[in-house]
Design a protein around this motif. Sequence first.
Motif, PDB file in Angstrom:
ATOM      1  N   ASP A  52      -6.475   2.784   0.219  1.00 31.80           N
ATOM      2  CA  ASP A  52      -5.573   1.658   0.456  1.00 31.80           C
ATOM      3  C   ASP A  52      -5.648   0.712  -0.738  1.00 31.80           C
ATOM      4  OD1 ASP A  52      -4.270  -0.648   1.266  1.00 31.80           O
ATOM      5  OD2 ASP A  52      -5.176  -0.682   3.263  1.00 31.80           O
ATOM      6  N   GLU A  54       2.121   5.970   9.051  1.00 33.22           N
ATOM      7  CA  GLU A  54       1.325   4.910   8.464  1.00 33.22           C
ATOM      8  C   GLU A  54       0.019   5.509   7.951  1.00 33.22           C
ATOM      9  OE1 GLU A  54       0.612   1.574  10.938  1.00 33.22           O
ATOM     10  OE2 GLU A  54       2.718   1.331  11.535  1.00 33.22           O
ATOM     11  N   ALA A  55      -0.593   4.806   6.990  1.00 33.78           N
ATOM     12  CA  ALA A  55      -1.884   5.273   6.485  1.00 33.78           C
ATOM     13  C   ALA A  55      -2.894   5.277   7.618  1.00 33.78           C
ATOM     14  CB  ALA A  55      -2.362   4.368   5.352  1.00 33.78           C
ATOM     15  N   HIS A  59       7.044  10.224   8.899  1.00 28.30           N
ATOM     16  CA  HIS A  59       6.844   8.930   8.234  1.00 28.30           C
ATOM     17  C   HIS A  59       5.631   8.248   8.869  1.00 28.30           C
ATOM     18  CE1 HIS A  59      10.621   9.160   5.995  1.00 28.30           C
ATOM     19  NE2 HIS A  59      11.147   9.683   7.086  1.00 28.30           N
ATOM     20  N   GLN A  62       0.677   8.008  -5.204  1.00 27.77           N
ATOM     21  CA  GLN A  62       1.528   9.182  -5.064  1.00 27.77           C
ATOM     22  C   GLN A  62       2.968   8.864  -5.477  1.00 27.77           C
ATOM     23  OE1 GLN A  62       0.857  12.470  -3.813  1.00 27.77           O
ATOM     24  NE2 GLN A  62      -1.266  11.958  -4.230  1.00 27.77           N
ATOM     25  N   GLY A  63       3.487   7.712  -5.084  1.00 29.01           N
ATOM     26  CA  GLY A  63       4.829   7.332  -5.495  1.00 29.01           C
ATOM     27  C   GLY A  63       4.938   7.085  -6.984  1.00 29.01           C
ATOM     28  N   LYS A  65       7.726   0.499  -0.413  1.00 31.90           N
ATOM     29  CA  LYS A  65       7.936  -0.946  -0.368  1.00 31.90           C
ATOM     30  C   LYS A  65       7.983  -1.583  -1.754  1.00 31.90           C
ATOM     31  CE  LYS A  65       6.135  -3.367   2.934  1.00 31.90           C
ATOM     32  NZ  LYS A  65       5.230  -4.039   3.898  1.00 31.90           N
ATOM     33  N   ASP A 112      -3.853   8.130  -2.077  1.00 32.68           N
ATOM     34  CA  ASP A 112      -3.314   6.765  -2.168  1.00 32.68           C
ATOM     35  C   ASP A 112      -1.785   6.835  -2.223  1.00 32.68           C
ATOM     36  OD1 ASP A 112      -2.317   4.348  -3.202  1.00 32.68           O
ATOM     37  OD2 ASP A 112      -4.049   4.010  -4.483  1.00 32.68           O
ATOM     38  N   LYS A 113      -1.103   6.257  -1.228  1.00 30.75           N
ATOM     39  CA  LYS A 113       0.354   6.404  -1.129  1.00 30.75           C
ATOM     40  C   LYS A 113       1.093   5.648  -2.229  1.00 30.75           C
ATOM     41  CE  LYS A 113       2.345   6.986   2.899  1.00 30.75           C
ATOM     42  NZ  LYS A 113       2.840   6.738   4.282  1.00 30.75           N
ATOM     43  N   MET A 114       0.518   4.566  -2.731  1.00 25.90           N
ATOM     44  CA  MET A 114       1.138   3.891  -3.879  1.00 25.90           C
ATOM     45  C   MET A 114       1.004   4.752  -5.123  1.00 25.90           C
ATOM     46  SD  MET A 114       2.867   1.075  -3.854  1.00 25.90           S
ATOM     47  CE  MET A 114       2.654   0.637  -5.572  1.00 25.90           C
ATOM     48  N   ARG A 163       0.799  -1.217   0.000  1.00 23.08           N
ATOM     49  CA  ARG A 163       0.000   0.000   0.000  1.00 23.08           C
ATOM     50  C   ARG A 163       0.838   1.276   0.000  1.00 23.08           C
ATOM     51  NH1 ARG A 163      -1.029  -1.924   5.461  1.00 23.08           N
ATOM     52  NH2 ARG A 163      -2.981  -2.794   4.703  1.00 23.08           N
ATOM     53  N   ASP A 164       2.161   1.132   0.050  1.00 24.93           N
ATOM     54  CA  ASP A 164       3.035   2.299   0.098  1.00 24.93           C
ATOM     55  C   ASP A 164       4.160   2.103  -0.901  1.00 24.93           C
ATOM     56  OD1 ASP A 164       5.048   4.247   0.849  1.00 24.93           O
ATOM     57  OD2 ASP A 164       4.024   4.467   2.771  1.00 24.93           O
TER      58      ASP A 164
END
Length: 489
Positions: free
Chosen positions: A284, A418-419, A416, A338-339, A146, A334-336, A142-143
């Motif tokens: 997520d 967590e969601a 840093h 965003q990356g 990773k 969504d952190k994925m 989800r990030d």
Amino acid sequence: MREATVTQGQGPLTTEAGAPVADNQNSESAGVGGPVLVQDQSLLEKLAHFNRERIPERVVHARGAGAYGTFTVTADVSRWTRARFLSEVGKRTETFLRFSTVAGNLGAPDAVRDPRGFALKFYTEDGNYDLVGNNTPVFFVRDAIKFPDFIHTQKRDPYTGSQEPDNAWDFWGLSSESTHQVTWLFGDRGIPASYRHMNGYGSHTYQWNNAAGEIFWVKYHFKTDQGIRTLTAEEAARLAGADPDSHQRDLREAIERGEYPSWTVQAQIMPAADAENYRFNPFDLTKVWPHEDYPPIEIGKLELNRNPENIFAEVEQSIFSPAHFVPGIGPSPDKMLQGRLFAYGDAHRYRVGINADHLPVNRPHAAEARTYSRDGLLYDGRHGGTKNYEPNSFGGPAQTGQPLWQPTGVSGATGHHEAPAHAEDDDFVQAGNLYRLMPEDAKERLIANLADSIAGVSRDDIAQRAIDNFRKADEDFGKRLDEAVRARR
């Protein structure tokens, strides 16, 4: 010297600089049987180009196939988005869709257990809109921080040079958020029978915004009109050995026959106010929005109806970036995603070059790109002598002052984090729900597929940790998997 054979109407063969080539059959040499001369520039140019005619393959999604098509709007969605290509029923937009596997390299077979990329480019009148998804509605992590670690576990091990079960299951066992996607991957839909017989998903959550400035969160679904067809592990193993190009061939030949594959395009739409207190974190990537909460609404039809003329120029050099938005559509927290807004474009700048967007498959087809970017590898000089800075008083393009998407509020200290957790967030509930939805024969195949893979792990603790994640999803799931792995080990 043998006379050159020229096809009528094509003219003589030339060098890259346009000079006619006298002999394309024999290198220039110092006398008959003598050494080749360095002055044979046609030979040197040909060899040098050959050495460089393959750009670096994609690190992920290297193995792919693609086709052009048409997206047609079938429902009025103007209350949710001001995107012009979605503005009226019947409106048609040219598209290019690239399918791919994720882990395999360029020479890998098509019929393997792996997610399938579903990357779609809309050539809209406001520029290109890229929707980068998969054939599953969720993902392993989800990030984005990773993501490189996950992909390393799927690729060749630096010591053995092979894909190693130890690496995959070690990571998955230590990353419980992957349990949902792994249940998808080892189920029946883990090996599609063809690209035509699988669904596609935008997977991420995106923002839609309408003319009044209201925000909605949206998930895309592409439901195959050909019906879902899959391969068992045994069928896939035979097909991968007999015809490594099975999926690419199937897509190309279907279009050549005039059997144009199509998908019904749906959207799940969530009003922005619902997001904060929704039972799952709506941003997520490891979770779905249950359909009973937000029923999918049909918005259009996607049809593929034209094959590329040149696979290298159009499929391998095609680029897709989730940062390519148009007015009315934007990102979410969504952190994925965003990356990926950075990572996809950066990959293309490295792999294809800084001017990759100038290539025919990538440049806007229904709009004109007007930028101040100049020079760099393969720059085609399209700007001529116009100014390369802004603001200027020479009539250059200027900003509109109209953002593509609406701003969203943020609060709190940087760090840093967590969601944010929602009421029913955990890493196992949706994997358990998916398992319990399966008929008994599908459960048996899922257990067998997982057990065959986990049994190849060398360490008992890695195997047990992986099994325990499925036990947390569903007690019966874990118990049966434990028994099946023990029987194989």
